[in-house]
Design a protein around this motif. Structure first.
Motif, short mmCIF file in Angstrom:
data_model
loop_
_atom_site.label_atom_id
_atom_site.label_comp_id
_atom_site.label_asym_id
_atom_site.label_seq_id
_atom_site.Cartn_x
_atom_site.Cartn_y
_atom_site.Cartn_z
N ASP A 42 0.81 -1.22 0.00
CA ASP A 42 0.00 0.00 0.00
C ASP A 42 0.84 1.28 0.00
O ASP A 42 0.46 2.27 0.61
N GLN A 43 1.99 1.24 -0.65
CA GLN A 43 2.83 2.43 -0.77
C GLN A 43 3.28 2.60 -2.22
O GLN A 43 3.47 1.62 -2.94
N SER A 44 3.43 3.85 -2.64
CA SER A 44 4.02 4.15 -3.94
C SER A 44 5.48 4.50 -3.73
O SER A 44 5.79 5.51 -3.09
N VAL A 45 6.37 3.68 -4.25
CA VAL A 45 7.80 3.80 -3.98
C VAL A 45 8.56 3.63 -5.30
O VAL A 45 8.22 2.78 -6.11
N PRO A 46 9.60 4.44 -5.53
CA PRO A 46 10.42 4.23 -6.73
C PRO A 46 11.32 3.00 -6.56
O PRO A 46 11.71 2.66 -5.44
N PHE A 47 11.62 2.37 -7.65
CA PHE A 47 12.56 1.25 -7.69
C PHE A 47 13.54 1.51 -8.81
O PHE A 47 13.15 1.61 -9.97
N PHE A 48 14.82 1.64 -8.50
CA PHE A 48 15.81 1.78 -9.55
C PHE A 48 15.91 0.46 -10.32
O PHE A 48 16.06 0.44 -11.53
N ARG A 49 15.81 -0.64 -9.59
CA ARG A 49 15.79 -1.97 -10.20
C ARG A 49 15.00 -2.89 -9.29
O ARG A 49 15.27 -2.96 -8.09
N ASP A 50 14.01 -3.62 -9.83
CA ASP A 50 13.15 -4.43 -8.97
C ASP A 50 13.76 -5.81 -8.71
O ASP A 50 14.89 -6.11 -9.14
N SER A 51 13.02 -6.66 -8.01
CA SER A 51 13.53 -7.97 -7.61
C SER A 51 13.85 -8.87 -8.79
O SER A 51 14.64 -9.81 -8.68
N ASN A 52 13.21 -8.62 -9.94
CA ASN A 52 13.45 -9.43 -11.14
C ASN A 52 14.53 -8.84 -12.04
O ASN A 52 14.78 -9.34 -13.13
N GLY A 53 15.15 -7.73 -11.59
CA GLY A 53 16.20 -7.10 -12.38
C GLY A 53 15.70 -6.13 -13.42
O GLY A 53 16.47 -5.67 -14.27
N THR A 54 14.40 -5.78 -13.36
CA THR A 54 13.83 -4.84 -14.32
C THR A 54 14.19 -3.41 -13.93
O THR A 54 13.99 -3.02 -12.79
N HIS A 55 14.69 -2.64 -14.88
CA HIS A 55 15.12 -1.27 -14.61
C HIS A 55 13.95 -0.29 -14.68
O HIS A 55 13.03 -0.46 -15.49
N CYS A 56 14.01 0.73 -13.85
CA CYS A 56 13.10 1.86 -14.03
C CYS A 56 13.57 2.65 -15.24
O CYS A 56 14.63 2.37 -15.82
N ALA A 57 12.80 3.66 -15.64
CA ALA A 57 13.12 4.41 -16.86
C ALA A 57 14.50 5.06 -16.76
O ALA A 57 15.30 4.99 -17.70
N MET A 58 14.79 5.72 -15.63
CA MET A 58 16.09 6.38 -15.49
C MET A 58 17.22 5.37 -15.49
O MET A 58 18.26 5.57 -16.13
N ASP B 6 27.61 0.75 -14.25
CA ASP B 6 28.22 0.85 -12.93
C ASP B 6 27.43 1.80 -12.02
O ASP B 6 27.29 1.55 -10.82
N ILE B 7 26.90 2.88 -12.61
CA ILE B 7 26.08 3.81 -11.81
C ILE B 7 24.81 3.12 -11.36
O ILE B 7 24.39 3.25 -10.20
N VAL B 8 24.17 2.39 -12.27
CA VAL B 8 22.93 1.67 -11.94
C VAL B 8 23.17 0.65 -10.84
O VAL B 8 22.41 0.57 -9.87
N ASP B 9 24.24 -0.13 -10.95
CA ASP B 9 24.54 -1.15 -9.94
C ASP B 9 24.77 -0.53 -8.57
O ASP B 9 24.28 -1.05 -7.56
N HIS B 10 25.50 0.58 -8.53
CA HIS B 10 25.80 1.22 -7.25
C HIS B 10 24.52 1.74 -6.58
O HIS B 10 24.30 1.50 -5.39
N ILE B 11 23.68 2.41 -7.35
CA ILE B 11 22.45 2.96 -6.77
C ILE B 11 21.50 1.84 -6.36
O ILE B 11 20.87 1.89 -5.29
N ALA B 12 21.38 0.80 -7.20
CA ALA B 12 20.47 -0.31 -6.88
C ALA B 12 20.89 -1.02 -5.60
O ALA B 12 20.05 -1.50 -4.84
N LYS B 13 22.18 -1.09 -5.35
CA LYS B 13 22.68 -1.78 -4.16
C LYS B 13 22.61 -0.91 -2.90
O LYS B 13 22.48 -1.44 -1.79
N THR B 14 22.70 0.39 -3.06
CA THR B 14 22.80 1.26 -1.89
C THR B 14 21.52 2.04 -1.59
O THR B 14 21.10 2.15 -0.44
N ASN C 80 18.23 1.89 -3.60
CA ASN C 80 17.38 1.43 -4.70
C ASN C 80 16.03 2.13 -4.73
O ASN C 80 15.41 2.25 -5.80
N ASN C 81 15.53 2.58 -3.58
CA ASN C 81 14.19 3.18 -3.51
C ASN C 81 14.22 4.68 -3.29
O ASN C 81 13.24 5.27 -2.82
N ALA C 82 15.33 5.31 -3.64
CA ALA C 82 15.46 6.76 -3.46
C ALA C 82 14.93 7.50 -4.67
O ALA C 82 15.03 7.03 -5.81
N TYR C 83 14.36 8.68 -4.44
CA TYR C 83 13.97 9.57 -5.53
C TYR C 83 15.21 10.28 -6.07
O TYR C 83 16.20 10.45 -5.36
#
Length: 304
Positions: free
Chosen positions: A93-109, A120-128, A130-133
């Motif tokens: 019941d929350q709207s949250v951004p995902f840089f990369r979801d559990s299945n490895g699907t990327h958000c638009a950015m 490398d930028i995507v991997d770093h953000i997804a690991k540290t 992942n749900n930040a705006y």
């Protein structure tokens, strides 16, 4: 033997049509309804963003920035059309951004950054984070430098990045009942299709003929269609993937029968009579449209 072969082909064709229509006939689960509604919402979001980005005055940007920006806008359009978006399976019941979801699907950015060669930028953000705006990520020097080179502002990047709705009842544990159980209807369908595919497999391996090849092709195709229709369904997915594997083997074995040499087969088996069997088989796509459903399959015309 002729009657048995014709029955096999007719049964396989019927199963193929039924399997192709199975997905459309059964009601959608809450999870599937959520995925569809989210996809429609996100496409509308990216339509709006695309218009905004194209209308923005970019005269202050350098030629290289404008070229990079135009390329990213084209990629964003491809991303929207592909329709493969992240799913929020973590926050009820929350709207949250995902840089990369559990299945490895990327958000638009994340998709744009990764496609530009900065995985490398995507991997770093997804690991540290992942749900930040995006505005919260402006302390990441590599991301900010990438935005600068790409001709996108932080505000535009934030506009591109959507949040994903948890969907309430759709945030589920796939390993808990009843989601880890194969549905009764699909289990029965799998037994029938799998049995047909394995039966034709035996004929095509040990006694190949054009009739057994045609039966194997149709039975295998029906099994693959049924597996593909349930590929992502909770509970059904393991059986679905087994169906695709069995159907694929049956289709490959059917080639042995379809391209077998009738003369060679005649020399290795005693003739039942002096009459020669003349067979001719033709295959074509078949579509049946009715007010309630659409069925797609193969039509076979055989002459003996």
């Amino acid at each position: 033997m002729k009657r048995v072969s014709v029955i096999l082909v007719t049964t396989a064709s019927t199963l193929f049509l039924s399997a192709a229509a199975w997905r459309a006939d059964r009601p959608l689960s809450p999870h599937e309804l959520h995925v569809r509604s989210e996809a429609a919402r996100l496409r509308a979001h990216f339509d709006s963003v695309d218009t905004e980005l194209r209308m923005r005055d970019v005269s202050h940007l350098s030629a290289s920035q404008r070229a990079s920006r135009a390329r990213l806008i084209a990629w964003l359009e491809e991303y929207r059309d592909a329709g493969r978006f992240p799913l929020n399976d973590k926050f009820l019941d929350q709207s949250v951004p995902f840089f990369r979801d559990s299945n490895g699907t990327h958000c638009a950015m994340a998709y744009l950054v990764d496609r530009s060669g900065r995985g490398d930028i995507v991997d770093h953000i997804a690991k540290t984070r992942n749900n930040a705006y995006i505005p919260a990520l402006t302390d990441d020097r590599r991301l900010v430098a990438w935005l600068e080179q790409s001709g996108l502002s932080v505000a535009e990047a934030a506009r591109i990045q959507p949040a994903y709705d948890g969907g309430g009842c759709c945030v589920i544990d796939p390993e808990s009942p009843p989601y880890n159980r194969v549905s009764r209807e699909y289990a029965a369908l799998s037994v029938g299709l799998g049995g047909s595919s394995l039966g034709t497999l035996g004929f095509n391996l040990f006694s190949p003929s054009r009739v057994s090849g045609a039966a194997g092709l149709l039975a295998g195709a029906a099994t693959i269609v049924a597996g593909g229709a349930h590929w992502d369904d909770y509970g059904d997915r393991k059986v679905a993937r087994a169906n695709v594997a069995v159907g694929s083997v049956a289709v490959l074995a059917s080639l042995r029968g379809l391209f077998s040499n009738p003369r060679s087969n005649a020399r290795t088996s005693a003739p039942a009579s002096k009459d020669k069997l003349i067979s001719d088989a033709q295959f074509a796509p078949d579509v049946i449209v009715s007010p309630s459903e659409t069925r797609v399959g193969l039509r076979m015309r055989a002459r003996f």
